[in-house]
Design a protein around this motif. Structure first.
Motif, PDB file in Angstrom:
ATOM      1  N   ARG A 149      -3.699   2.297   1.760  1.00 32.57           N
ATOM      2  CA  ARG A 149      -4.465   1.557   0.750  1.00 32.57           C
ATOM      3  C   ARG A 149      -3.549   0.686  -0.094  1.00 32.57           C
ATOM      4  N   ARG A 153      -3.740  -3.197  -0.353  1.00 30.74           N
ATOM      5  CA  ARG A 153      -3.812  -3.877  -1.652  1.00 30.74           C
ATOM      6  C   ARG A 153      -2.695  -4.898  -1.812  1.00 30.74           C
ATOM      7  N   GLN A 156      -3.545  -7.717   0.288  1.00 24.78           N
ATOM      8  CA  GLN A 156      -4.628  -8.472  -0.384  1.00 24.78           C
ATOM      9  C   GLN A 156      -4.065  -9.290  -1.532  1.00 24.78           C
ATOM     10  N   ARG A 157      -3.114  -8.617  -2.299  1.00 24.71           N
ATOM     11  CA  ARG A 157      -2.512  -9.382  -3.397  1.00 24.71           C
ATOM     12  C   ARG A 157      -1.681 -10.534  -2.855  1.00 24.71           C
TER      13      ARG A 157
END
Length: 720
Positions: A149, A153, A156-157
């Motif tokens: 995760r 993340r 994604q960032r």
């Protein structure tokens, strides 16, 4: 921070707690058998373990997620097993403590029992270890998932950061593009602004040109007006100059005469007494000659008087011979029965007819009924005879007596014709048509109009009134009204106010001193402009004539010595209900029948002609003199001149011809006998009101009639 706390509570703490629990067990399996320790030491270890278990339970209660219930159940089972072992150990220790330290065998036995018990507990520990490894595996999985995760993340960032960088790049490119487009738009805006400035400049130039044209037109009109004024001023100035030259010439002649007299005086003084005697003799001769000239002048004047007397005698002789000259005019044979009825019409309710053979009805309203085609003439006359039986007529003694029933007749508030401020028009107005009116024909300024079952001719008398005018102009007033102003050379102004349909509301003449004389005054139609014409006579009962016919109608050929002034000044033959408009009087035979009439049968027209010879015009002299005497008494009197034709020709052509005949008589009365045109109204009726009931050519039907309609078109109190 909350996620990290949950991870610590669900994974790290259980593992740490198991490691703490596992270490004492292994230590117990591998350590040598030692002497029993103090009770206080064992108690301390057990207290630490209980504290760890309690903390673990607290952490598990504080933790969340999907693994919390399973870990709690598993930990509870481990804790139960460990608690049971501890209780066994405590029991064993208590037994050892109770037995004391006397027997080493017992300790060995206990040690062996403990080893055996540990061996028995070994599968349990293995099972617990297996469960711990499974728990650690699950924790690892949770850590892996957490790490995954976190990586997602992070990716994604990173993607968001990359998107932000791309967005920034796009924004920068757009900004540069907008800057580039902005420069183009600025250029376009500047170009557009230049075009707008040029357009505004062209508009301003065009507006200036229009203003310049308007100024030029105004200047032109002003120059024309000034030119007219200048012409008048020039004419006035020329007249003044001629008068001045005449006065100068007279003064010069007087001065020359005085100089001659002075020279003669000096000459007489210079001459001797003989010369003076000669001069005196000469003066006596001169006086004699002057006296002789005076006698000759007196004889000439006397001769002129004699000639005038002879002319008057010849005129009187012609007047006496005139009945003989008119004896050749067409005459109709008298009807004795009709003459008897005509002497006293009040005794019958039948239709009164002219007292000669083939004579038509006396009243125009009866002729209107006889001309109807829905029923026979006999049926129509019987119907009117029955209606007349209920009619009671009072013959008025004066115009005021005829208007006796009017409400507030003595409180009439007159308003001047030029009381309102109007907006000047640049051309002659064209009035609206009434509802139901249809123009059948237009001849010059005359219109033949059909409405209902009637045909009329309508004309504007403004052209007749303005024949000798110096200026005629029109002004718009509120409520669709129009004011016509006609200015005369003597300073008089004729002011006429009409409504939107051309109907006269008011007409008056204002002289140079400001005195105003009213001819027509019907202000109520100004407040109630009726779009449809309604004959007011239809609301009245049939007229019943109660005076002799020869007191109602005068023929100029038969009554040569009649007093026309006395006849025209007589009041209406029945009461007048209200003020009627001029159109109502013109187009309603029932309303016109209220006043008497003069038939000008001394004026004969050729078939299809409206020309009047000067010989026939002279027959109007007595009637014209009577009209002028009435106007001297009241300049606001109004006379209606009616034109008629025979039955030969079409209705439309006869209407136009009869209107032309009425206008021709009006022009003669104005041009020859100086009757103001504004005191005359004209109307043609064609063949509608025949005097002789025949369809053939008949000279007596080609006639003109005069009525004094003043008590019908204005309040008598205004004249008084």
């Amino acid at each position: 921070m909350l996620k990290r706390t949950r991870l610590l509570a669900t994974v790290a703490l259980p593992i740490a707690s198991l490691s703490f629990i596992w270490q004492p067990v292994e230590a117990a399996m591998m350590r040598p058998v030692l002497p029993l320790v103090e009770k206080s030491d064992v108690t301390v270890v057990q207290s630490e373990e209980e504290e760890l278990i309690r903390k673990k339970r607290n952490r598990e209660e504080q933790g969340g997620g999907e693994e919390r219930p399973r870990n709690r159940e598993r930990n509870n089972r481990d804790a139960d097993g460990q608690g049971e072992e501890r209780r066994e150990r405590r029991k064993e220790e208590r037994r050892q403590e109770e037995g004391g330290q006397n027997s080493r065998e017992e300790r060995r036995q206990r040690q062996r029992d403990a080893e055996r018990q540990q061996e028995e507990q070994q599968p349990n520990r293995e099972e617990r270890r297996k469960k711990q490894r499974e728990t650690e595996g699950e924790g690892q999985q949770q850590q892996d998932r957490q790490k995954a995760r976190e990586e997602r993340r992070q990716r994604q960032r990173d993607a968001e950061r990359q998107q932000e960088e791309q967005q920034q790049n796009r924004e920068e490119r757009r900004k540069k593009q907008r800057e580039a487009e902005g420069e183009g738009e600025q250029q376009q805006d500047r170009q557009k602004a230049r075009e707008e400035r040029r357009q505004r400049q062209r508009d301003a130039e065009r507006q200036q040109e229009e203003q310049q044209q308007n100024r030029e037109e105004r200047r032109k009109k002003q120059r024309e007006a000034e030119g007219e004024d200048q012409q008048q001023q020039d004419r006035q100035k020329a007249r003044e100059e001629r008068r001045q030259r005449q006065r100068d010439a007279e003064r010069q002649q007087e001065e020359q005469q005085q100089n001659r007299e002075e020279r003669r005086k000096k000459q007489r003084e210079a001459e001797s007494e003989d010369q003076q005697q000669q001069d005196r003799q000469k003066a006596r001769e001169e006086r004699r000659r002057r006296e002789a000239d005076t006698d000759q002048q007196q004889e000439g004047r006397e001769k002129t008087r004699e000639e005038r007397r002879e002319e008057r005698k010849r005129e009187a002789e012609r007047e006496r011979k005139r009945p003989d000259e008119t004896a050749g005019r067409p005459r109709r044979e008298r009807d004795k029965d009709r003459e008897r009825i005509a002497r006293d019409p009040s005794r019958t309710t039948e239709t009164i007819e002219l007292p000669f053979i083939d004579g038509a009805a006396v009243l125009d309203s009866d002729k209107d009924w006889d001309n109807r085609r829905d029923r026979s003439r006999e049926e129509l006359r019987r119907e009117r005879e029955e209606k007349r039986r209920d009619v009671r007529v009072r013959v008025p003694e004066s115009d005021r007596d005829a208007q006796v029933g009017w409400e507030g007749r003595d409180r009439i508030r007159y308003e001047s014709g030029d009381r309102e401020r109007g907006e000047r028009r640049d051309r002659r107005p064209r009035y609206e048509d009434r509802d139901g009116w249809r123009v059948e024909r237009e001849v010059d300024d005359r219109f033949v109009i059909n409405f209902g079952d009637r045909i009329i001719v309508r004309s504007d008398d403004g052209r007749r009134l303005s024949r000798r005018a110096t200026e005629t102009y029109y002004e718009d007033l509120p409520n669709g009204r129009v004011r016509e102003v006609i200015e005369r050379p003597n300073g008089d102004r004729v002011v006429t106010i009409r409504n939107r349909y051309g109907e006269i509301i008011q007409r008056s003449r204002i002289d140079g001193d400001g005195r105003e004389y009213v001819m027509f005054y019907a202000p109520e139609i100004d407040r109630d402009s009726r779009p449809t014409f309604v004959d007011p006579g239809e609301r009245l009962p049939p007229m019943r004539l109660t005076i002799p016919v020869d007191e109602y109608i005068i023929d100029t050929s038969a009554e040569d010595r009649a007093d026309y002034r006395d006849f025209l000044e007589r009041p209406p033959v029945e009461p007048v209900e209200r003020v009627y408009t001029l159109d109502e009087v013109k187009y309603s035979a029932r309303i016109r029948d209220k006043v008497r009439r003069i038939d000008l049968d001394t004026i004969t027209f050729a078939t299809g002609s409206a020309d009047i010879s000067m010989n026939q015009a002279s027959t109007l002299r007595k009637v014209a003199e009577a009209m002028n005497e009435i106007l001297d008494k009241d300049p606001g009197e109004t006379f209606l001149i009616e034109g008629h034709t025979d039955a030969v020709g079409s209705d439309e052509s006869n209407l136009v011809l009869s209107d032309e005949r009425a206008e021709a008589v009006a022009n003669i009365l104005t041009d020859v006998y100086d009757i103001p045109p504004e005191n005359l109204a004209t109307q043609g009726y064609g063949e509608r009101f025949l005097k002789i009931d025949t369809d053939a050519a008949e000279q007596l039907n080609r006639r003109v009639t005069i009525r004094r309609v003043t008590p019908l078109v204005k309040p008598v109190a205004m004249a008084e």
